[in-house]
Scaffold this active site. Structure first.
Site, short mmCIF file in Angstrom:
data_model
loop_
_atom_site.label_atom_id
_atom_site.label_comp_id
_atom_site.label_asym_id
_atom_site.label_seq_id
_atom_site.Cartn_x
_atom_site.Cartn_y
_atom_site.Cartn_z
N HIS A 132 11.18 27.33 -23.11
CA HIS A 132 12.46 27.34 -23.82
C HIS A 132 13.52 27.91 -22.89
O HIS A 132 13.25 28.85 -22.14
CB HIS A 132 12.37 28.18 -25.08
CG HIS A 132 11.43 27.63 -26.11
ND1 HIS A 132 10.84 28.40 -27.08
CD2 HIS A 132 10.98 26.36 -26.32
CE1 HIS A 132 10.07 27.64 -27.84
NE2 HIS A 132 10.13 26.40 -27.39
N ASN A 161 11.12 33.11 -21.75
CA ASN A 161 9.78 33.69 -21.59
C ASN A 161 8.80 33.16 -22.63
O ASN A 161 7.95 33.89 -23.14
CB ASN A 161 9.84 35.22 -21.62
CG ASN A 161 10.84 35.77 -20.62
OD1 ASN A 161 10.95 35.25 -19.52
ND2 ASN A 161 11.57 36.79 -21.01
N HIS A 162 8.93 31.87 -22.94
CA HIS A 162 8.01 31.18 -23.84
C HIS A 162 7.26 30.09 -23.07
O HIS A 162 7.04 29.00 -23.58
CB HIS A 162 8.78 30.57 -25.02
CG HIS A 162 9.46 31.57 -25.88
ND1 HIS A 162 10.42 31.22 -26.82
CD2 HIS A 162 9.34 32.91 -25.99
CE1 HIS A 162 10.86 32.30 -27.44
NE2 HIS A 162 10.21 33.34 -26.95
N GLN A 163 6.86 30.39 -21.86
CA GLN A 163 6.23 29.39 -21.01
C GLN A 163 4.93 28.89 -21.62
O GLN A 163 4.19 29.64 -22.26
CB GLN A 163 5.94 29.98 -19.62
CG GLN A 163 7.18 30.37 -18.84
CD GLN A 163 7.65 31.80 -19.06
OE1 GLN A 163 7.29 32.42 -20.05
NE2 GLN A 163 8.45 32.32 -18.14
#
Length: 620
Positions: free
Chosen positions: A359, A546-548
């Site tokens: 995201h 930081n939604h990898q």
């Protein structure tokens, strides 16, 4: 800095101190006092239920039925569920230290970013995104028990049902109806009056509820959303789209990490589970002939190389970067890339490290007609210590969320999640209520500035990662390919415009919100407010959320980028499974933690079904 916990609680563990350095040199004295006070509260530190007593394995006990690698979100769930069977021995390996006490305080939920608790990854240069920092984006990833969830805002959201239904077309058992039972199993919702019937659990390990405190403007932001036509209601039930003060993973005023909720209650009663912190896995041992995993090599906290053996399975839950990295180091991945760094190929699996998604956010600022005084005061510290309420018991305005649809959205599925930043209680120089935010001055405070972060939740751009070398301690090369699809930029530009519409609603105009028209550096030649300007701003100041995920894609073997089957087993190696955000075929259009927990619950049941009742088999 690692400090011994105070002995007044009756137990000790190695707690990590980091708060004094996160706000700047002028803030050190007061922030050190805050940290000292918090770390002397036994119910915050919880030292008698910490992993320090569960020491790393020694050579006399190096065989386990299951080895789980990574104690972030999924690892503690899987380790806890598998250890429910007393005849199974489970080892959980974690590269970082025990979960620091301070990261459990909501006001400091993201304060570990950039500290020793962060892997501090950076991406390879791009010509499309993060241009203000030379095309390199920072990727904070948690290196501690609780993982990256220990440096995020605790928000509990679920994706639109259509996301899972799309997964389920190629992966039987993963449709929205299939996975709902695992959301329910994991959840203990303490706000039953706020949720839709039939979608929530009330007796699971993971406590979900709203924060006990919030700034008044949080409800105003939600009202602004309703004035644009969005509903205010349960965003984790029958309809995902809407505006709400979100529910959080929080219990008794502190972060409800999976380590805290799934593991700590059983550490002193289950002899069949061991946890080794500061123990970084470096390779999975795979027999080249049988294609079965035999065990795991890791570097212990003393820097020594150790080997432990798996009698049944190895489960990777090391995250969207480290799980594919470990597979690559172990000889599972694209042949060309592995041979380029001198690693023997055991399984040629082109999809490992590919399909990388994240995201990504834009931003826009507004000024309010009130002074920007600090939310972290001596009074708020006292209130939190005594009652677990007040400014420190929440993430400020960030606890609101708006799941919105851009003009490009398909079938009414939210493709934007808008967050607002403001009223954070994470830093203070003096603790005085009149102190100015950020500067620490006690007079002439500027007007309060809010920031809206419209976040793209259904990106089209795809990246990849690969090894830089065969050294397991060498960071991989990360190519996120942010904003390479123009549609991603278009949606973010529309998200910025929607954020401005929110600010212009009657609800927020009562607070006199005024758009900050200071141009982004490098975009001065564009007309402020034009699509071209906002597109420039998004590419200059790109905000990774930081939604990898996606780097060990779950898909049928015939798919080009497939890594895992629908049982989350690695194609070609039947006794390695992966469960973390890397498994996602496509990202959930929301904060992903709830989905990772769901997947961990589901894979635990799959493992039990595969092994229950069978005789102990050695694969070493």
């Amino acid at each position: 800095m690692v400090l011994p916990e105070t002995s007044s609680c009756g137990c000790t563990f190695a707690d990590t101190s980091f708060l004094t350095g996160v706000c700047g040199a002028n803030f050190t004295l007061f922030m050190g006092l805050v940290e000292y006070l918090l770390r002397n509260q036994c119910d915050i530190t919880d030292p008698c239920r910490r992993f320090g007593a569960k020491t790393a394995p020694n050579r006399a006990a190096n065989h386990y039925d299951f080895i789980v690698v990574g104690a972030g979100v999924a690892g503690p769930v899987v380790a806890s569920r598998l250890s429910e069977l007393s005849e199974w021995n489970v080892l959980l390996l974690e590269a970082g230290p025990e979960e620091p006490s301070i990261t459990s305080v909501p006001a400091f939920s993201v304060s570990a970013i950039g500290t020793s608790l962060d892997w501090k990854y950076t991406t390879e240069p791009s010509s499309q995104a993060c241009l203000s920092t030379g095309g390199r984006c920072k990727w904070p990833r948690g290196k501690m028990v609780s993982g990256t969830s220990g440096m995020q805002g605790m928000m509990y959201t679920r994706p639109h049902a259509s996301i899972f239904d799309e997964w389920g077309k190629a992966n039987p058992g993963w449709s929205s109806q299939d996975v709902l039972q695992y959301f329910i199993k994991s959840e203990n919702n303490l706000n039953p009056d706020l949720v839709d019937p039939g979608y929530h659990g009330f007796s699971g390990p993971m406590v979900v509820q709203q924060f006990p405190s919030r700034p008044p403007l949080a409800d105003v932001v939600v009202e602004a959303g309703t004035q644009l036509g969005y509903r205010n209601g349960d965003l984790n039930g029958h309809n995902q789209t809407g505006a709400a003060v979100a529910q959080m993973m929080v219990y008794e005023g502190l972060r409800a990490s999976t380590a805290r909720m799934y593991l700590r209650p059983f550490l002193n009663t289950r002899e069949n589970i061991k946890i080794a912190v500061n123990s970084q896995a470096t390779k999975i041992l795979i027999d080249p002939a049988t294609k079965k995993a035999r065990g795991v090599e890791y570097v212990d906290q003393a820097g020594n190389k150790q080997t432990v053996y798996a009698l049944k399975e190895v489960i990777l839950s090391a995250g969207a970067i480290n799980s594919p990295q470990l597979l690559l180091l172990s000889g599972v991945g694209p042949r060309k890339d592995l041979e380029a760094v001198g690693i023997d190929v055991i399984v040629d699996l082109p999809g490992v490290g590919r399909n990388l998604q994240n995201h990504v956010a834009g931003s826009i600022g507004f000024y309010m007609n009130e002074a920007s005084t600090n939310s972290l005061t001596l009074e708020s510290v006292e209130e939190f210590i005594q009652n677990r309420t007040g400014n420190m018991a929440s993430t400020g305005l960030t606890q609101t969320t708006l799941l919105m649809t851009s003009k490009y959205a398909k079938d009414g599925v939210s493709d934007l999640q808008v967050f607002f930043n403001g009223y954070s209680a994470k830093c203070s120089k003096s603790g005085a209520s009149e102190e100015c935010e950020s500067t620490g001055s006690l007079q002439n405070c500027a007007n309060r500035r809010l920031q809206a972060r419209p976040t793209l939740t259904i990106p089209e751009s795809r990246g990849y990662l690969k090894l830089n070398s065969s050294d397991p301690l060498d960071y991989p090369l990360i190519y996120p390919h942010y904003l390479e699809s123009q549609s991603d930029v278009d949606i973010l530009v529309d998200g910025i415009k929607l954020s401005i519409q929110l600010a212009n609603t009657p609800a927020l105009q009562k607070y006199g919100l005024v758009l900050d028209t200071t141009p982004v550096k490098g975009c001065e030649n564009y007309v402020f407010g034009s699509d071209e300007y906002f597109a420039c701003a998004v590419r200059r100041e790109t905000g990774p959320e930081n939604h990898q995920g996606g780097t060990c894609k779950m898909a049928p073997a015939e798919e080009e980028l497939a890594v895992l089957d629908n049982q989350l087993r690695v194609h070609g190696v039947t006794n390695i499974r992966v469960v973390d955000a890397s498994i996602f075929p496509t990202l959930p259009n929301c904060n992903p933690t709830s989905v990772i927990i769901m997947a961990a619950e589901k894979v635990s049941d799959l493992i039990k079904k595969a092994w229950e009742g069978q005789a102990l088999e050695r694969t070493v």
